[in-house]
Design a protein around this motif. Structure first.
Motif, PDB file in Angstrom:
ATOM      1  N   LEU A 190       0.773  -1.214   0.094  1.00 38.26           N
ATOM      2  CA  LEU A 190      -0.082   0.095   0.069  1.00 38.26           C
ATOM      3  C   LEU A 190       0.709   1.307  -0.070  1.00 38.26           C
ATOM      4  CD1 LEU A 190      -2.805  -1.094   2.421  1.00 38.26           C
ATOM      5  CD2 LEU A 190      -3.063  -0.657   0.007  1.00 38.26           C
ATOM      6  N   MET A 191       2.005   1.289   0.563  1.00 41.22           N
ATOM      7  CA  MET A 191       2.936   2.333   0.680  1.00 41.22           C
ATOM      8  C   MET A 191       3.867   2.585  -0.630  1.00 41.22           C
ATOM      9  SD  MET A 191       4.333   2.850   4.768  1.00 41.22           S
ATOM     10  CE  MET A 191       4.724   0.934   4.826  1.00 41.22           C
ATOM     11  N   LEU A 192       3.606   1.400  -1.373  1.00 47.70           N
ATOM     12  CA  LEU A 192       4.553   1.503  -2.430  1.00 47.70           C
ATOM     13  C   LEU A 192       3.817   1.614  -3.622  1.00 47.70           C
ATOM     14  CD1 LEU A 192       7.557  -0.806  -1.592  1.00 47.70           C
ATOM     15  CD2 LEU A 192       7.662   1.553  -1.461  1.00 47.70           C
ATOM     16  N   GLY A 193       2.508   1.530  -3.379  1.00 50.01           N
ATOM     17  CA  GLY A 193       1.542   1.652  -4.703  1.00 50.01           C
ATOM     18  C   GLY A 193       1.641   0.168  -5.564  1.00 50.01           C
ATOM     19  N   ILE A 194       1.661  -0.814  -4.720  1.00 49.53           N
ATOM     20  CA  ILE A 194       1.672  -2.169  -5.306  1.00 49.53           C
ATOM     21  C   ILE A 194       0.151  -2.656  -5.084  1.00 49.53           C
ATOM     22  CG2 ILE A 194       2.381  -4.506  -4.896  1.00 49.53           C
ATOM     23  CD1 ILE A 194       5.165  -3.326  -4.408  1.00 49.53           C
ATOM     24  N   LYS A 195      -0.604  -3.301  -6.012  1.00 47.99           N
ATOM     25  CA  LYS A 195      -1.709  -3.877  -5.894  1.00 47.99           C
ATOM     26  C   LYS A 195      -1.680  -5.035  -5.219  1.00 47.99           C
ATOM     27  CE  LYS A 195      -3.758  -6.259  -9.368  1.00 47.99           C
ATOM     28  NZ  LYS A 195      -4.514  -6.601 -10.605  1.00 47.99           N
ATOM     29  N   ILE A 196      -2.758  -5.327  -4.170  1.00 47.63           N
ATOM     30  CA  ILE A 196      -2.949  -6.579  -3.446  1.00 47.63           C
ATOM     31  C   ILE A 196      -4.195  -7.355  -3.821  1.00 47.63           C
ATOM     32  CG2 ILE A 196      -2.903  -7.390  -0.871  1.00 47.63           C
ATOM     33  CD1 ILE A 196      -2.368  -4.518   0.069  1.00 47.63           C
ATOM     34  N   VAL A 197      -3.615  -8.672  -4.078  1.00 51.67           N
ATOM     35  CA  VAL A 197      -4.948  -9.482  -4.470  1.00 51.67           C
ATOM     36  C   VAL A 197      -5.182 -10.213  -2.941  1.00 51.67           C
ATOM     37  CG1 VAL A 197      -5.725 -11.346  -6.112  1.00 51.67           C
ATOM     38  CG2 VAL A 197      -4.243  -9.392  -6.804  1.00 51.67           C
ATOM     39  N   VAL A 198      -6.216 -10.192  -2.450  1.00 53.82           N
ATOM     40  CA  VAL A 198      -6.363 -10.804  -1.174  1.00 53.82           C
ATOM     41  C   VAL A 198      -7.271 -12.158  -1.225  1.00 53.82           C
ATOM     42  CG1 VAL A 198      -7.492 -10.539   1.120  1.00 53.82           C
ATOM     43  CG2 VAL A 198      -6.569  -8.416   0.069  1.00 53.82           C
ATOM     44  N   THR A 199      -6.355 -13.028  -0.944  1.00 53.23           N
ATOM     45  CA  THR A 199      -7.154 -14.461  -0.932  1.00 53.23           C
ATOM     46  C   THR A 199      -8.152 -14.776   0.255  1.00 53.23           C
ATOM     47  OG1 THR A 199      -5.412 -15.493   0.341  1.00 53.23           O
ATOM     48  CG2 THR A 199      -5.211 -15.636  -2.065  1.00 53.23           C
ATOM     49  N   SER A 200      -9.220 -15.269  -0.056  1.00 59.68           N
ATOM     50  CA  SER A 200     -10.313 -15.924   1.056  1.00 59.68           C
ATOM     51  C   SER A 200      -9.831 -17.069   1.650  1.00 59.68           C
ATOM     52  CB  SER A 200     -11.576 -16.016   0.331  1.00 59.68           C
ATOM     53  OG  SER A 200     -11.334 -17.327  -0.665  1.00 59.68           O
ATOM     54  N   ARG A 201     -10.484 -17.310   2.807  1.00 60.03           N
ATOM     55  CA  ARG A 201     -10.021 -18.443   3.552  1.00 60.03           C
ATOM     56  C   ARG A 201     -10.140 -19.812   3.019  1.00 60.03           C
ATOM     57  NH1 ARG A 201      -8.963 -19.250   8.868  1.00 60.03           N
ATOM     58  NH2 ARG A 201      -9.538 -17.413   9.628  1.00 60.03           N
ATOM     59  N   SER A 202     -10.885 -19.807   2.005  1.00 57.97           N
ATOM     60  CA  SER A 202     -11.225 -21.044   1.294  1.00 57.97           C
ATOM     61  C   SER A 202     -10.071 -21.111   0.190  1.00 57.97           C
ATOM     62  CB  SER A 202     -12.618 -21.250   0.497  1.00 57.97           C
ATOM     63  OG  SER A 202     -12.861 -19.918  -0.443  1.00 57.97           O
ATOM     64  N   LEU A 214      -6.770 -22.382   1.720  1.00 56.09           N
ATOM     65  CA  LEU A 214      -6.679 -23.818   1.917  1.00 56.09           C
ATOM     66  C   LEU A 214      -6.862 -24.625   0.816  1.00 56.09           C
ATOM     67  CD1 LEU A 214      -9.023 -23.827   4.972  1.00 56.09           C
ATOM     68  CD2 LEU A 214      -6.829 -23.834   5.023  1.00 56.09           C
ATOM     69  N   ASP A 215      -7.224 -24.175  -0.334  1.00 53.13           N
ATOM     70  CA  ASP A 215      -7.567 -25.123  -1.604  1.00 53.13           C
ATOM     71  C   ASP A 215      -6.520 -24.717  -2.694  1.00 53.13           C
ATOM     72  OD1 ASP A 215      -8.557 -26.613  -3.803  1.00 53.13           O
ATOM     73  OD2 ASP A 215     -10.530 -26.283  -3.030  1.00 53.13           O
ATOM     74  N   PRO A 216      -5.401 -25.546  -2.873  1.00 53.43           N
ATOM     75  CA  PRO A 216      -4.484 -25.305  -4.056  1.00 53.43           C
ATOM     76  C   PRO A 216      -5.121 -24.956  -5.364  1.00 53.43           C
ATOM     77  CG  PRO A 216      -3.873 -27.189  -2.643  1.00 53.43           C
ATOM     78  CD  PRO A 216      -5.419 -27.062  -2.265  1.00 53.43           C
ATOM     79  N   GLU A 217      -6.353 -25.776  -5.669  1.00 54.02           N
ATOM     80  CA  GLU A 217      -7.160 -25.640  -6.992  1.00 54.02           C
ATOM     81  C   GLU A 217      -7.252 -24.210  -7.181  1.00 54.02           C
ATOM     82  OE1 GLU A 217      -8.645 -26.895 -10.410  1.00 54.02           O
ATOM     83  OE2 GLU A 217      -7.430 -28.259  -9.104  1.00 54.02           O
ATOM     84  N   LYS A 218      -8.207 -23.602  -6.078  1.00 54.10           N
ATOM     85  CA  LYS A 218      -8.617 -22.341  -6.015  1.00 54.10           C
ATOM     86  C   LYS A 218      -7.370 -21.194  -6.047  1.00 54.10           C
ATOM     87  CE  LYS A 218     -12.969 -23.205  -3.704  1.00 54.10           C
ATOM     88  NZ  LYS A 218     -13.768 -22.786  -2.624  1.00 54.10           N
ATOM     89  N   LEU A 219      -6.373 -21.516  -5.200  1.00 53.97           N
ATOM     90  CA  LEU A 219      -5.293 -20.631  -5.109  1.00 53.97           C
ATOM     91  C   LEU A 219      -4.484 -20.624  -6.373  1.00 53.97           C
ATOM     92  CD1 LEU A 219      -3.567 -18.962  -3.450  1.00 53.97           C
ATOM     93  CD2 LEU A 219      -2.594 -20.706  -2.420  1.00 53.97           C
ATOM     94  N   ASN A 220      -4.120 -21.446  -7.079  1.00 51.13           N
ATOM     95  CA  ASN A 220      -3.511 -21.447  -8.349  1.00 51.13           C
ATOM     96  C   ASN A 220      -4.114 -20.795  -9.317  1.00 51.13           C
ATOM     97  OD1 ASN A 220      -0.542 -23.258  -8.539  1.00 51.13           O
ATOM     98  ND2 ASN A 220      -1.974 -24.114  -7.049  1.00 51.13           N
ATOM     99  N   LYS A 221      -5.632 -20.965  -9.456  1.00 52.46           N
ATOM    100  CA  LYS A 221      -6.545 -20.268 -10.430  1.00 52.46           C
ATOM    101  C   LYS A 221      -6.440 -18.816 -10.108  1.00 52.46           C
ATOM    102  CE  LYS A 221      -9.660 -23.846 -11.572  1.00 52.46           C
ATOM    103  NZ  LYS A 221     -11.075 -24.411 -11.415  1.00 52.46           N
ATOM    104  N   LEU A 222      -6.479 -18.300  -8.898  1.00 51.35           N
ATOM    105  CA  LEU A 222      -6.221 -17.046  -8.438  1.00 51.35           C
ATOM    106  C   LEU A 222      -5.094 -16.441  -8.759  1.00 51.35           C
ATOM    107  CD1 LEU A 222      -7.576 -14.654  -7.048  1.00 51.35           C
ATOM    108  CD2 LEU A 222      -6.639 -15.327  -5.115  1.00 51.35           C
ATOM    109  N   ILE A 223      -3.898 -17.008  -8.535  1.00 45.31           N
ATOM    110  CA  ILE A 223      -2.478 -16.404  -8.994  1.00 45.31           C
ATOM    111  C   ILE A 223      -2.616 -16.186 -10.480  1.00 45.31           C
ATOM    112  CG2 ILE A 223      -0.105 -17.310  -8.914  1.00 45.31           C
ATOM    113  CD1 ILE A 223      -0.545 -18.548  -6.218  1.00 45.31           C
ATOM    114  N   ALA A 224      -3.132 -17.319 -11.113  1.00 47.61           N
ATOM    115  CA  ALA A 224      -3.142 -17.248 -12.549  1.00 47.61           C
ATOM    116  C   ALA A 224      -3.779 -15.970 -12.957  1.00 47.61           C
ATOM    117  CB  ALA A 224      -3.323 -18.613 -13.225  1.00 47.61           C
TER     118      ALA A 224
END
Length: 565
Positions: A158-170, A173-183
């Motif tokens: 936030l202080m450097l002007g970088i975008k944050i993509v916040v993951t949900s709790r699910s 915990l779920d590599p399937e969802k997490l990898n899709k979000l990263i992509a």
């Protein structure tokens, strides 16, 4: 409007969301310091943190904290945003508090670490210089807010002007969802503990999901040698090994571990690292000693713990008027000026990135009715660091009962995976616990009665094979609970991945979590979906532990020498 100002702690107890970030910014802009509380914590621990910190204002999202008598602001309520709308004047300076994070405590209760603004700003500058952070980049935030490395995924961007993509709790915990979000986020930065990073890079879609990531930041526990190879198999990103305790503001040293010996690198900006012998003198290059840290990253100390603050934050004998933090970590200088981390001097451990004082678990366990004595140790079980509870009882206590009672008092990551009943706690000639003779936890084997119901169908046989590989157990009953036989949230992710691979049918981590028995999972799948010619063969990886055993023996000798001195 509620009296929040400099050095006033404000509790923040809500799930990962946009409101979590809004809450942090609101607290800081009002001049206060945020106190992160995981809503998944047991109610007793939340109550303890609120009472110990003296928090009078609490931010939540749609839920209440039973028993809290202070002011509660619901960030789901539009009324919480209906007051002043003009910009606030600056009310804090660099010496005021930014946040307070509770870590495990050896006395049986957690302790709050107080971090000031100047330390956060110094950390921000250090990360910008070392990692080349700049405006326009993006980072995926996967870390819990109660873990101090979350600062690198929130305040620093936030202080450097970088975008944050916040993951949900699910998604956490779920590599399937997490990898899709990263992509989908096309993020260039990703930070995780080694345990979580391994689950990300081991996913079948890791190569495509990590395609845009330029820097992988790994920290929170020791960096395993084989993890580098796992990362390199799916990504060409720069790999950074990050080191630092909460008391010195997130990361104190960083190294690029693209090749060669894995080490923790060199100090970041305005940080000084000393490696000292038991008498407090500097050790020569190549000699092992305790790693101590000084500089602008040091915390103010521990909340309401002047005695412990004085014990850990000592006068720096090498710089007049400066303090130095004794980490309790063993390390040595390498000839090229880098530092090699060699483990702990005391009984503090890190499990899946969480810093845990074994004494805290022991003190809670010993207070349970029917437990006459208890010792908790961290042991390598099937290649993974795990907590093992040894206990003495006069009653016929069931392990499942002990585990459930601990779950109501401790965070899930502090509940031991294995329980071993002893007739007596072994003691040395000096009357201390003789940890060297504590037995290794044996592989769980189900009772004969339960085994009668094992493998009724081909589906159950396949699921049982997956459990046997993941848990390294010979016999597992179809009604045995995954968490009662040594499973944890990360292993259940591995089970989920293998289930999809074997049955060719999608199943979420939540569904596996809610069906923690073989019979329960078998109801989700059926014979037709399993496929007729499909077979699942257990992996039979050969490992040579000789080198690790020698290193461990040398480290134990050094620890014993330091303790005697």
């Amino acid at each position: 409007e509620h009296g929040v100002g400099p050095d006033v702690l404000v509790g923040l107890c809500l799930e990962r969301s946009l409101e979590m970030i809004i809450g942090i910014l609101g607290i800081l802009k009002a001049g206060g310091a945020y106190l992160p509380i995981d809503p998944q914590y047991p109610s007793e621990r939340i109550k303890l943190m609120l009472e110990d910190s003296g928090t009078e204002t609490l931010l939540v999202k749609g839920s209440e904290i039973p028993g809290f008598a202070g002011t509660v602001l619901d960030l789901d309520d539009d009324g919480s945003y209906a007051e002043m709308t003009n910009s606030l004047y600056k009310v804090t300076d660099s010496s005021n508090l930014a946040y307070c994070i509770y870590t495990s405590g050896s006395t049986g209760k957690p302790k709050g670490v107080l971090i000031e603004h100047r330390s956060v700003v110094n950390f921000m500058q250090g990360m910008r210089n070392v990692l080349g952070l700049s405006s326009g980049q993006s980072i995926v935030s996967v870390t819990t807010i109660c873990f101090d490395i979350f600062v690198l995924e929130s305040l620093v961007p936030l202080m450097l002007g970088i975008k944050i993509v916040v993951t949900s709790r699910s998604e956490q915990l779920d590599p399937e969802k997490l990898n899709k979000l990263i992509a989908s986020s096309e993020a260039e930065l990703l930070q995780a503990t080694p345990t979580l990073m391994r689950s990300i890079v081991k996913h079948r879609d890791a190569k495509s999901s990590l395609g845009e990531v330029k820097s992988l930041l790994v920290g929170g526990e020791a960096f395993p040698e084989n993890l580098r190879g796992d990362i390199r198999a799916v990504s060409s990103a720069d790999i950074f090994n990050m080191y630092g305790p909460t008391e010195t503001t997130v990361w104190s040293s960083v190294s690029d571990v693209a090749d060669g010996l894995i080490h923790i690198g060199r100090p970041v900006s305005n940080t000084k690292i000393y490696i000292v012998d038991p008498c407090g003198g500097l050790v020569p290059c190549g000699c092992i000693g305790e790693l101590c840290i000084a500089g602008d990253g040091l915390a103010r100390g521990y909340l309401n713990r002047l005695d412990l603050t004085g014990e850990k934050f000592v006068e720096n004998p090498f710089t007049l008027g400066e303090r130095m933090y004794r980490t309790g970590d063993l390390a040595r200088w390498l000839p090229d000026g880098n530092i090699e981390y060699l483990g702990r001097l005391d009984d503090q451990v890190k499990i899946r990135g969480y810093r845990i004082e074994l004494d805290e678990i022991e003190s809670v366990l010993i207070r349970l009715e029917g437990v006459r004595g208890a010792v908790v140790a961290a042991r390598k079980v099937n290649g993974m660091q795990a907590l093992v509870a040894y206990y003495v009882t006069n009653d016929a206590l069931k392990v499942s009962s002990l585990r459930e009672r601990l779950r109501s008092l401790l965070p899930s990551y502090m509940v031991p995976s294995y329980f071993v009943e002893l007739n007596e706690i072994p003691l040395t000639a000096n009357g201390k616990v003789d940890r060297k003779v504590l037995p290794e936890p044996v592989s769980f084997e189900s009772d004969a009665e339960v085994l009668c119901s094992t493998s009724k169908t081909k589906t159950e046989e396949k699921i049982a094979s997956i459990w046997q590989e993941v848990l390294h157990f010979k016999k597992i009953g179809s009604n045995d609970n995954f968490f009662d036989v040594g499973g944890n949230s990360l292993l259940i992710v591995e089970v989920q991945s293998k289930l999809i691979e074997v049955f060719g049918k999608e199943i979420s981590v939540a569904e596996v979590f809610n069906s923690p028995t073989i019979s329960g999972l078998a109801k989700y799948f059926n014979e037709e979906e399993a496929g007729e010619g499909e077979k699942y063969e257990l992996g039979n990886e050969e490992r040579s532990g000789r080198r690790k055993q020698l290193a461990l023996r040398e480290r134990r000798m050094i620890k014993n020498s330091l303790r005697r001195n």
